[in-house]
Design a protein around this motif. Structure first.
Motif, PDB file in Angstrom:
ATOM      1  N   GLN A  62       0.823  -1.218   0.000  1.00  0.00           N
ATOM      2  CA  GLN A  62       0.000   0.000   0.000  1.00  0.00           C
ATOM      3  C   GLN A  62       0.860   1.273   0.000  1.00  0.00           C
ATOM      4  O   GLN A  62       0.593   2.208  -0.758  1.00  0.00           O
ATOM      5  N   GLN A 119       2.533   1.721  -3.408  1.00  0.00           N
ATOM      6  CA  GLN A 119       1.580   2.180  -4.424  1.00  0.00           C
ATOM      7  C   GLN A 119       1.249   3.661  -4.211  1.00  0.00           C
ATOM      8  O   GLN A 119       1.118   4.430  -5.155  1.00  0.00           O
ATOM      9  N   VAL A 155      -9.539  15.663  -7.200  1.00  0.00           N
ATOM     10  CA  VAL A 155      -8.539  14.599  -6.989  1.00  0.00           C
ATOM     11  C   VAL A 155      -7.853  14.780  -5.629  1.00  0.00           C
ATOM     12  O   VAL A 155      -7.762  13.848  -4.836  1.00  0.00           O
ATOM     13  N   TYR A 162       4.029   5.431   8.766  1.00  0.00           N
ATOM     14  CA  TYR A 162       3.040   5.797   7.730  1.00  0.00           C
ATOM     15  C   TYR A 162       2.096   6.871   8.286  1.00  0.00           C
ATOM     16  O   TYR A 162       1.832   7.889   7.628  1.00  0.00           O
ATOM     17  N   GLU A 182      -2.052  18.544   1.294  1.00  0.00           N
ATOM     18  CA  GLU A 182      -3.133  18.230   0.340  1.00  0.00           C
ATOM     19  C   GLU A 182      -4.319  19.175   0.548  1.00  0.00           C
ATOM     20  O   GLU A 182      -5.011  19.554  -0.399  1.00  0.00           O
TER      21      GLU A 182
HETATM   22  N1  3HC Z   1      -5.895   2.768  -8.524  1.00  0.00           N
HETATM   23  C1  3HC Z   1      -5.048   1.719  -8.672  1.00  0.00           C
HETATM   24  N2  3HC Z   1      -5.216   0.557  -8.013  1.00  0.00           N
HETATM   25  C2  3HC Z   1      -6.288   0.462  -7.186  1.00  0.00           C
HETATM   26  C3  3HC Z   1      -7.189   1.509  -6.985  1.00  0.00           C
HETATM   27  C4  3HC Z   1      -6.965   2.705  -7.703  1.00  0.00           C
HETATM   28  N3  3HC Z   1      -7.784   3.758  -7.602  1.00  0.00           N
HETATM   29  N4  3HC Z   1      -8.120   1.100  -6.114  1.00  0.00           N
HETATM   30  C5  3HC Z   1      -7.822  -0.162  -5.784  1.00  0.00           C
HETATM   31  N5  3HC Z   1      -6.716  -0.553  -6.435  1.00  0.00           N
HETATM   32  C6  3HC Z   1      -6.090  -1.862  -6.401  1.00  0.00           C
HETATM   33  C7  3HC Z   1      -5.524  -2.207  -5.034  1.00  0.00           C
HETATM   34  O1  3HC Z   1      -4.210  -1.692  -4.890  1.00  0.00           O
HETATM   35  C8  3HC Z   1      -5.574  -3.704  -5.080  1.00  0.00           C
HETATM   36  O2  3HC Z   1      -4.568  -4.182  -5.969  1.00  0.00           O
HETATM   37  P1  3HC Z   1      -3.404  -5.240  -5.560  1.00  0.00           P
HETATM   38  O3  3HC Z   1      -4.032  -6.309  -4.745  1.00  0.00           O
HETATM   39  O4  3HC Z   1      -2.866  -5.690  -6.876  1.00  0.00           O
HETATM   40  O5  3HC Z   1      -2.412  -4.451  -4.786  1.00  0.00           O
HETATM   41  C9  3HC Z   1      -6.868  -3.988  -5.807  1.00  0.00           C
HETATM   42  O6  3HC Z   1      -7.112  -2.829  -6.592  1.00  0.00           O
HETATM   43  C10 3HC Z   1      -8.043  -4.286  -4.889  1.00  0.00           C
HETATM   44  O7  3HC Z   1      -8.407  -3.150  -4.112  1.00  0.00           O
HETATM   45  P2  3HC Z   1      -8.590  -3.162  -2.532  1.00  0.00           P
HETATM   46  O8  3HC Z   1      -9.753  -2.339  -2.176  1.00  0.00           O
HETATM   47  O9  3HC Z   1      -8.569  -4.560  -2.013  1.00  0.00           O
HETATM   48  O10 3HC Z   1      -7.208  -2.461  -2.100  1.00  0.00           O
HETATM   49  P3  3HC Z   1      -6.890  -1.601  -0.790  1.00  0.00           P
HETATM   50  O11 3HC Z   1      -7.541  -2.200   0.400  1.00  0.00           O
HETATM   51  O12 3HC Z   1      -5.428  -1.398  -0.767  1.00  0.00           O
HETATM   52  O13 3HC Z   1      -7.624  -0.187  -1.074  1.00  0.00           O
HETATM   53  C11 3HC Z   1      -6.888   2.030  -1.643  1.00  0.00           C
HETATM   54  C12 3HC Z   1      -7.228   0.613  -2.152  1.00  0.00           C
HETATM   55  C13 3HC Z   1      -8.145   2.658  -1.072  1.00  0.00           C
HETATM   56  C14 3HC Z   1      -6.356   2.858  -2.817  1.00  0.00           C
HETATM   57  C15 3HC Z   1      -5.821   1.904  -0.513  1.00  0.00           C
HETATM   58  O14 3HC Z   1      -4.714   1.156  -0.958  1.00  0.00           O
HETATM   59  C16 3HC Z   1      -5.318   3.213   0.002  1.00  0.00           C
HETATM   60  O15 3HC Z   1      -5.993   3.887   0.756  1.00  0.00           O
HETATM   61  N6  3HC Z   1      -4.057   3.586  -0.368  1.00  0.00           N
HETATM   62  C17 3HC Z   1      -3.386   4.749   0.126  1.00  0.00           C
HETATM   63  C18 3HC Z   1      -3.755   5.984  -0.629  1.00  0.00           C
HETATM   64  C19 3HC Z   1      -3.280   5.996  -2.056  1.00  0.00           C
HETATM   65  O16 3HC Z   1      -2.483   5.205  -2.495  1.00  0.00           O
HETATM   66  N7  3HC Z   1      -3.782   6.942  -2.826  1.00  0.00           N
HETATM   67  C20 3HC Z   1      -3.394   7.064  -4.217  1.00  0.00           C
HETATM   68  C21 3HC Z   1      -3.627   8.407  -4.676  1.00  0.00           C
HETATM   69  S1  3HC Z   1      -2.338   9.476  -4.132  1.00  0.00           S
HETATM   70  C22 3HC Z   1      -2.856  10.931  -4.550  1.00  0.00           C
HETATM   71  O17 3HC Z   1      -3.984  11.022  -4.861  1.00  0.00           O
HETATM   72  C23 3HC Z   1      -1.866  12.036  -4.590  1.00  0.00           C
HETATM   73  C24 3HC Z   1      -2.422  13.388  -4.469  1.00  0.00           C
HETATM   74  O18 3HC Z   1      -1.399  14.257  -4.676  1.00  0.00           O
HETATM   75  C25 3HC Z   1      -3.543  13.723  -5.350  1.00  0.00           C
END
Ligand code: 3HC
Length: 336
Positions: free
Chosen positions: A62, A65, A153, A172, A183
């Motif tokens: 997590q 990613q 976003v 974290y 943000e």
């Molecule tokens: N984009 C890409 N992959 C995604 C996704 C998305 N929007 N939503 C889900 N997935 C992926 C998951 O990573 C998982 O893949 P994996 O098993 O191959 O790793 C699969 O889809 C199943 O999803 P789950 O719900 O089971 O996964 P999580 O429990 O990890 O929930 C999440 C997904 C809510 C994105 C969580 O990982 C999370 O909260 N992550 C932290 C926040 C994050 O990474 N945010 C990204 C955006 S950062 C951002 O926006 C920057 C800012 O400057 C704008």
């Protein structure tokens, strides 16, 4: 009904989490305390603590990613730095993109505390082994996209990330406090920029509406698949990494955006968006989750472009990494 005040409340939650972390840092850690007991007591797991392999692997997945998303996320907005409509807007956008790089670095550092190296993380991104957020695979077609990205976003990122300030893994959670404060600033600048366009000429207003139309559903998809299809949610919530489910956070985001759109005088592109008195929430049309999965798997409008650019930037930055390593080695010898 939550509105702009909802965003204020989110920032209040960040402050509370920061206070709780300070308190936890002052507490004497019981050497005997097991992982389960620490989680049950809502305390923080620190890098020195024993933890199940799956907890460690899940966090690396997590956090990595998340870090990759911040780094790739610099590209759609970087695209507009040279074309910002004024020096002021250019300076703001430059600062924002630079902040995203900083977020990536805090997050890589947090992941490294779990025993993975920065080089391994870089390789996993560059080879496509680890993913980044779907949202950054959509193109930025007009200047109004900078406003829509800031509002929607960064807004979705805040709703998703504020609860992570309370996540059970200390490094974290601490990184997320600073990230969320920044943000929040990003979201406000996007909202203000979009507000100016929405009050502008008919062409500017149409450009703002078009941007909102294109970014609304991809922003809803950022929260991940629906709860029933979420692979990691149950375990992640049991370990208090995630505090709310994907659908709960998506709903929170919708409830926050509707009154904000009214103030902008723009329409969210969902004819079924209605207040449900019984639920105390807005009913809304879910995003296309098949599209989300296609984009995650590499078939979004900009996946190939984003990866090609990142790989090129990495190659062109080789001399910087070599120079930094040589400088560090020189300093190490001087101290020895
Ligand atoms: N984009 C890409 N992959 C995604 C996704 C998305 N929007 N939503 C889900 N997935 C992926 C998951 O990573 C998982 O893949 P994996 O098993 O191959 O790793 C699969 O889809 C199943 O999803 P789950 O719900 O089971 O996964 P999580 O429990 O990890 O929930 C999440 C997904 C809510 C994105 C969580 O990982 C999370 O909260 N992550 C932290 C926040 C994050 O990474 N945010 C990204 C955006 S950062 C951002 O926006 C920057 C800012 O400057 C704008």
């Amino acid at each position: 009904m939550p509105g702009v005040a909802g965003a204020e409340r989110l920032l209040g939650e960040v402050e509370e989490a920061e206070a709780a972390l300070r308190e936890a840092a002052e507490r004497e850690l019981d050497g005997e305390a097991s992982f389960d007991a620490v989680i049950a007591a809502d305390q923080k797991i620190e890098p020195r603590d024993a933890m199940p392999d799956a907890y460690r692997a899940g966090l690396i997945r997590q956090i990595a990613q998340h870090a990759h998303s911040e780094i790739i996320g610099m590209q759609p907005e970087g695209n507009w730095i040279s074309r910002a409509p004024s020096l002021r807007r250019k300076a703001i956008l430059l600062a924002k993109v630079q902040d995203e790089a900083g977020h990536g670095l805090y997050l890589y550092a947090a992941a490294e505390t779990l025993g993975v190296s920065r080089q391994e993380l870089d390789t996993a991104l560059l080879t496509g082994k680890q993913k980044y957020s779907s949202i950054f695979n959509y193109p930025t077609l007009s200047w109004a996209d900078m406003g829509a990205i800031g509002w929607l976003v960064d807004g979705a990122a805040i709703v998703n990330q504020v609860p992570l300030c309370r996540c059970s893994y200390g490094p974290y959670a601490r990184a997320m406090i600073r990230v969320c404060k920044e943000e929040s600033f990003h979201q406000r600048q996007g909202y203000q920029s979009l507000y100016v366009l929405a009050q502008g000429t008919p062409a500017q207003r149409a450009m703002a509406q078009d941007a909102v139309d294109r970014w609304w559903y991809p922003s809803l998809a950022m929260f991940g698949p629906p709860d029933a299809d979420s692979t990691h949610s149950a375990q992640s919530m049991a370990w208090k990494v995630k505090r709310f489910s994907n659908d709960e956070l998506r709903q929170r985001f919708v409830d926050m955006c509707v009154p904000q759109a009214e103030i902008l005088g723009l329409t969210l592109p969902d004819p079924d968006l209605t207040w449900n008195e019984q639920r105390g929430h807005y009913d809304y049309t879910a995003p296309d989750f098949e599209e989300l999965m296609r984009v995650v798997k590499g078939d979004g409008p900009c996946n190939r472009q984003r990866m090609a650019h990142r790989n090129r930037a990495h190659e062109e930055g080789a001399w910087v990494r070599e120079a930094a390593a040589a400088y560090a080695e020189k300093n190490r010898k001087a101290v020895a």
